[in-house]
Design a protein around this motif. Structure first.
Motif, PDB file in Angstrom:
ATOM      1  N   ASN A 108       0.814  -1.220   0.000  1.00 38.07           N
ATOM      2  CA  ASN A 108       0.000   0.000   0.000  1.00 38.07           C
ATOM      3  C   ASN A 108       0.849   1.271   0.000  1.00 38.07           C
ATOM      4  O   ASN A 108       0.587   2.226   0.734  1.00 38.07           O
ATOM      5  N   THR A 109       1.888   1.271  -0.830  1.00 40.05           N
ATOM      6  CA  THR A 109       2.742   2.458  -0.919  1.00 40.05           C
ATOM      7  C   THR A 109       2.213   3.481  -1.912  1.00 40.05           C
ATOM      8  O   THR A 109       2.571   4.660  -1.843  1.00 40.05           O
ATOM      9  N   LEU A 110       1.376   3.038  -2.854  1.00 34.37           N
ATOM     10  CA  LEU A 110       0.828   3.934  -3.874  1.00 34.37           C
ATOM     11  C   LEU A 110      -0.681   3.767  -3.952  1.00 34.37           C
ATOM     12  O   LEU A 110      -1.215   2.679  -3.727  1.00 34.37           O
ATOM     13  N   THR A 111      -1.358   4.842  -4.290  1.00 38.12           N
ATOM     14  CA  THR A 111      -2.794   4.759  -4.535  1.00 38.12           C
ATOM     15  C   THR A 111      -3.021   4.258  -5.958  1.00 38.12           C
ATOM     16  O   THR A 111      -2.111   4.251  -6.791  1.00 38.12           O
ATOM     17  N   LEU A 112      -4.258   3.871  -6.243  1.00 45.32           N
ATOM     18  CA  LEU A 112      -4.585   3.381  -7.576  1.00 45.32           C
ATOM     19  C   LEU A 112      -4.370   4.470  -8.625  1.00 45.32           C
ATOM     20  O   LEU A 112      -3.879   4.203  -9.732  1.00 45.32           O
ATOM     21  N   GLN A 113      -4.694   5.698  -8.267  1.00 45.89           N
ATOM     22  CA  GLN A 113      -4.494   6.818  -9.181  1.00 45.89           C
ATOM     23  C   GLN A 113      -3.018   7.023  -9.484  1.00 45.89           C
ATOM     24  O   GLN A 113      -2.627   7.306 -10.623  1.00 45.89           O
ATOM     25  N   GLU A 114      -2.177   6.859  -8.482  1.00 44.55           N
ATOM     26  CA  GLU A 114      -0.739   7.018  -8.680  1.00 44.55           C
ATOM     27  C   GLU A 114      -0.169   5.901  -9.544  1.00 44.55           C
ATOM     28  O   GLU A 114       0.745   6.124 -10.340  1.00 44.55           O
ATOM     29  N   ILE A 115      -0.710   4.692  -9.396  1.00 45.54           N
ATOM     30  CA  ILE A 115      -0.271   3.579 -10.236  1.00 45.54           C
ATOM     31  C   ILE A 115      -0.593   3.854 -11.691  1.00 45.54           C
ATOM     32  O   ILE A 115       0.245   3.664 -12.587  1.00 45.54           O
ATOM     33  N   PHE A 116      -1.822   4.342 -11.964  1.00 47.23           N
ATOM     34  CA  PHE A 116      -2.195   4.676 -13.333  1.00 47.23           C
ATOM     35  C   PHE A 116      -1.296   5.773 -13.894  1.00 47.23           C
ATOM     36  O   PHE A 116      -0.929   5.761 -15.068  1.00 47.23           O
ATOM     37  N   ALA A 117      -0.927   6.731 -13.040  1.00 51.11           N
ATOM     38  CA  ALA A 117      -0.055   7.817 -13.483  1.00 51.11           C
ATOM     39  C   ALA A 117       1.322   7.286 -13.864  1.00 51.11           C
ATOM     40  O   ALA A 117       1.898   7.679 -14.883  1.00 51.11           O
TER      41      ALA A 117
END
Length: 209
Positions: A108-117
């Motif tokens: 859980n180091t990144l949010t889903l939005q950050e992964i898409f980015a």
């Protein structure tokens, strides 16, 4: 163009098997080291490099001379190389995106939005590299092109790797900037790809075989 694309995939069959094995190896390292960004950077480079392999094989067997006797245009030949590169880059991103999500799920180091980015930025880098290497290989051939390719792929990989080598994640402000760029970066990369295609067609039309 479809027949040319199929020809390239047949030619790269053994290389694609090695590519899949490398992706699986990088996937294992990503889970082991909790470095999802490492997976993206390496898979992107390996996927992009496959189109240069097609150029090298064709140069070895003098494909261009044979193609001149076929009812196909030079635009179709160049277009098939861009289609191949897009298919390989897109396929790499599609394959590794779920893996990146799973790697992140346990920490859980990144949010889903950050992964898409991050995935969008990685795809943009792949398109930009493609925009450069295809004209270079057409202009200079596989021998000189390989040296130039190393330079233009090393620095993006090093830049992405800086995140993975750091013990701290980028700040929220930095991630927000990255996500902002992703809204425009793919469009800019596609624009560069279109320009690259026009340059490649012009370079290839001038070549004598």
């Amino acid at each position: 163009m479809q027949a040319l694309l199929i020809k390239d995939f047949y030619m790269l069959r053994k290389q694609l098997k090695s590519f899949v094995l490398l992706i699986l190896f990088f996937t294992f390292l990503s889970f082991l080291l909790d470095q999802g960004l490492f997976l993206i950077s390496m898979a992107l480079i390996v996927g992009t490099l496959q189109v240069t392999t097609a150029f090298t094989f064709e140069e070895m067997c003098h494909w261009d001379r044979y193609a001149g006797a076929l009812p196909i245009t030079k635009k179709m030949i160049i277009g098939s190389k861009y289609a191949l590169s897009l298919a390989l880059t897109g396929g790499s991103i599609i394959f590794i995106s779920p893996v990146l999500f799973l790697v992140n799920l346990g920490h859980n180091t990144l949010t889903l939005q950050e992964i898409f980015a991050i995935v969008a930025v990685a795809m943009t880098v792949g398109l930009v590299i493609t925009s450069v290497i295809i004209p270079v290989y057409i202009k200079y051939g596989s021998t000189k092109g390989r040296s130039i390719l190393f330079a233009i792929t090393f620095f993006p990989a090093f830049g992405i790797g800086m995140f993975t080598n750091s013990s701290q994640m980028p700040s929220a402000e930095t991630l927000n900037k990255i996500m902002t760029v992703t809204y425009f970066a793919p469009l800019i990369a596609l624009f560069l790809l279109a320009i690259s295609y026009l340059i490649s067609v012009k370079l290839y039309s001038r070549k004598q075989f």
